[in-house]
Motif scaffolding. Structure first.
Motif, mmCIF file in Angstrom:
data_model
loop_
_atom_site.group_PDB
_atom_site.id
_atom_site.type_symbol
_atom_site.label_atom_id
_atom_site.label_comp_id
_atom_site.label_asym_id
_atom_site.label_seq_id
_atom_site.Cartn_x
_atom_site.Cartn_y
_atom_site.Cartn_z
ATOM 1 N N VAL A 51 -45.219 38.175 -11.540
ATOM 2 C CA VAL A 51 -44.719 39.008 -12.269
ATOM 3 C C VAL A 51 -45.201 39.343 -13.679
ATOM 4 C CG1 VAL A 51 -42.617 39.240 -10.838
ATOM 5 C CG2 VAL A 51 -42.683 37.779 -12.698
ATOM 6 N N THR A 52 -44.510 40.128 -14.371
ATOM 7 C CA THR A 52 -44.961 40.427 -15.688
ATOM 8 C C THR A 52 -44.190 39.681 -16.755
ATOM 9 O OG1 THR A 52 -43.298 42.300 -16.184
ATOM 10 C CG2 THR A 52 -45.854 42.664 -15.311
ATOM 11 N N THR A 53 -44.661 39.285 -17.802
ATOM 12 C CA THR A 53 -43.987 38.599 -18.777
ATOM 13 C C THR A 53 -42.882 39.372 -19.319
ATOM 14 O OG1 THR A 53 -45.358 39.309 -20.603
ATOM 15 C CG2 THR A 53 -45.864 37.193 -19.765
ATOM 16 N N SER A 54 -42.900 40.616 -19.498
ATOM 17 C CA SER A 54 -41.794 41.729 -19.657
ATOM 18 C C SER A 54 -40.784 41.518 -18.763
ATOM 19 C CB SER A 54 -42.243 43.003 -19.657
ATOM 20 O OG SER A 54 -41.184 43.827 -19.784
ATOM 21 N N LEU A 55 -41.072 41.196 -17.526
ATOM 22 C CA LEU A 55 -40.052 41.325 -16.413
ATOM 23 C C LEU A 55 -39.087 39.811 -16.699
ATOM 24 C CD1 LEU A 55 -38.368 42.333 -13.942
ATOM 25 C CD2 LEU A 55 -40.129 41.015 -12.465
ATOM 26 N N VAL A 56 -39.883 38.759 -16.577
ATOM 27 C CA VAL A 56 -39.435 37.534 -17.193
ATOM 28 C C VAL A 56 -38.322 37.619 -18.293
ATOM 29 C CG1 VAL A 56 -39.720 35.129 -17.863
ATOM 30 C CG2 VAL A 56 -40.980 36.243 -16.102
ATOM 31 N N SER A 57 -38.774 38.330 -19.288
ATOM 32 C CA SER A 57 -38.305 38.402 -20.687
ATOM 33 C C SER A 57 -36.867 39.117 -20.152
ATOM 34 C CB SER A 57 -38.806 39.110 -21.615
ATOM 35 O OG SER A 57 -38.037 39.162 -22.775
ATOM 36 N N GLN A 58 -36.876 40.103 -19.620
ATOM 37 C CA GLN A 58 -35.758 40.962 -18.952
ATOM 38 C C GLN A 58 -34.752 40.420 -18.122
ATOM 39 O OE1 GLN A 58 -37.198 44.524 -17.491
ATOM 40 N NE2 GLN A 58 -37.827 45.215 -19.178
ATOM 41 N N ILE A 59 -35.191 39.405 -17.419
ATOM 42 C CA ILE A 59 -34.453 38.388 -16.456
ATOM 43 C C ILE A 59 -33.675 37.611 -17.463
ATOM 44 C CG2 ILE A 59 -34.549 36.613 -14.814
ATOM 45 C CD1 ILE A 59 -36.772 38.031 -13.533
ATOM 46 N N VAL A 60 -34.268 36.853 -18.429
ATOM 47 C CA VAL A 60 -33.647 35.953 -19.113
ATOM 48 C C VAL A 60 -32.674 36.685 -20.031
ATOM 49 C CG1 VAL A 60 -34.231 34.395 -21.347
ATOM 50 C CG2 VAL A 60 -35.687 34.414 -19.505
ATOM 51 N N LYS A 61 -32.644 37.860 -20.621
ATOM 52 C CA LYS A 61 -31.784 38.496 -21.337
ATOM 53 C C LYS A 61 -30.794 39.158 -20.672
ATOM 54 C CE LYS A 61 -35.103 39.367 -25.004
ATOM 55 N NZ LYS A 61 -35.999 40.379 -25.804
ATOM 56 N N ARG A 62 -30.791 38.993 -19.251
ATOM 57 C CA ARG A 62 -29.944 39.750 -18.217
ATOM 58 C C ARG A 62 -29.977 41.244 -18.175
ATOM 59 N NH1 ARG A 62 -27.086 35.623 -15.966
ATOM 60 N NH2 ARG A 62 -27.082 33.834 -17.025
ATOM 61 N N LYS A 63 -31.065 41.674 -18.737
ATOM 62 C CA LYS A 63 -31.022 43.285 -18.420
ATOM 63 C C LYS A 63 -31.508 43.721 -17.145
ATOM 64 C CE LYS A 63 -32.379 43.952 -23.490
ATOM 65 N NZ LYS A 63 -33.047 44.693 -24.307
ATOM 66 N N VAL A 64 -32.070 42.799 -16.315
ATOM 67 C CA VAL A 64 -32.283 43.338 -15.061
ATOM 68 C C VAL A 64 -31.537 41.903 -14.401
ATOM 69 C CG1 VAL A 64 -34.192 44.652 -15.278
ATOM 70 C CG2 VAL A 64 -34.422 42.126 -14.945
ATOM 71 N N TRP A 65 -31.435 42.307 -12.939
ATOM 72 C CA TRP A 65 -30.738 41.073 -11.951
ATOM 73 C C TRP A 65 -29.364 40.573 -12.417
ATOM 74 C CZ3 TRP A 65 -32.712 39.338 -7.362
ATOM 75 C CH2 TRP A 65 -33.822 39.725 -6.835
ATOM 76 N N LYS A 66 -28.690 41.830 -13.079
ATOM 77 C CA LYS A 66 -27.385 41.493 -13.564
ATOM 78 C C LYS A 66 -26.358 40.685 -12.744
ATOM 79 C CE LYS A 66 -28.013 45.222 -16.922
ATOM 80 N NZ LYS A 66 -27.458 46.654 -17.416
ATOM 81 N N GLY A 67 -26.551 40.873 -11.316
ATOM 82 C CA GLY A 67 -25.594 40.782 -10.390
ATOM 83 C C GLY A 67 -25.765 39.125 -10.088
ATOM 84 N N VAL A 68 -26.815 38.464 -10.543
ATOM 85 C CA VAL A 68 -26.905 36.844 -10.501
ATOM 86 C C VAL A 68 -26.052 36.395 -11.462
ATOM 87 C CG1 VAL A 68 -28.682 35.279 -10.424
ATOM 88 C CG2 VAL A 68 -29.256 37.199 -9.523
#
Length: 70
Positions: A51-68
């Motif tokens: 995946v992209t580093t941007s996606l990893v960053s968004q996951i860490v910041k909980r901007k995506v995959w909020k349900g986890v």
């Protein structure tokens, strides 16, 4: 207009692994969030999971995959 009504009723796109376009599993998201964020970690994780580093960053910041929760 009809799609707007459906989303209000909770009929939007499936979330997480249930979405057919998801590139990660819930377990992978948890592992990304648990990884220590030191210099270069996001790049390595992105390469490891394809995946992209941007996606990893968004996951860490909980901007995506909020349900986890973890």
């Amino acid at each position: 207009q009809d799609m707007t009504k459906k989303r209000r009723r909770g009929g939007g796109a499936p979330e997480g692994e249930k979405n057919g376009r998801a590139k990660l599993t819930t377990r992978q998201v948890v592992l990304i969030r648990e990884a220590p964020m030191i210099f270069g970690t996001k790049t390595k994780l992105a390469q490891e999971y394809g995946v992209t580093t941007s996606l990893v960053s968004q996951i860490v910041k909980r901007k995506v995959w909020k349900g986890v929760k973890r």
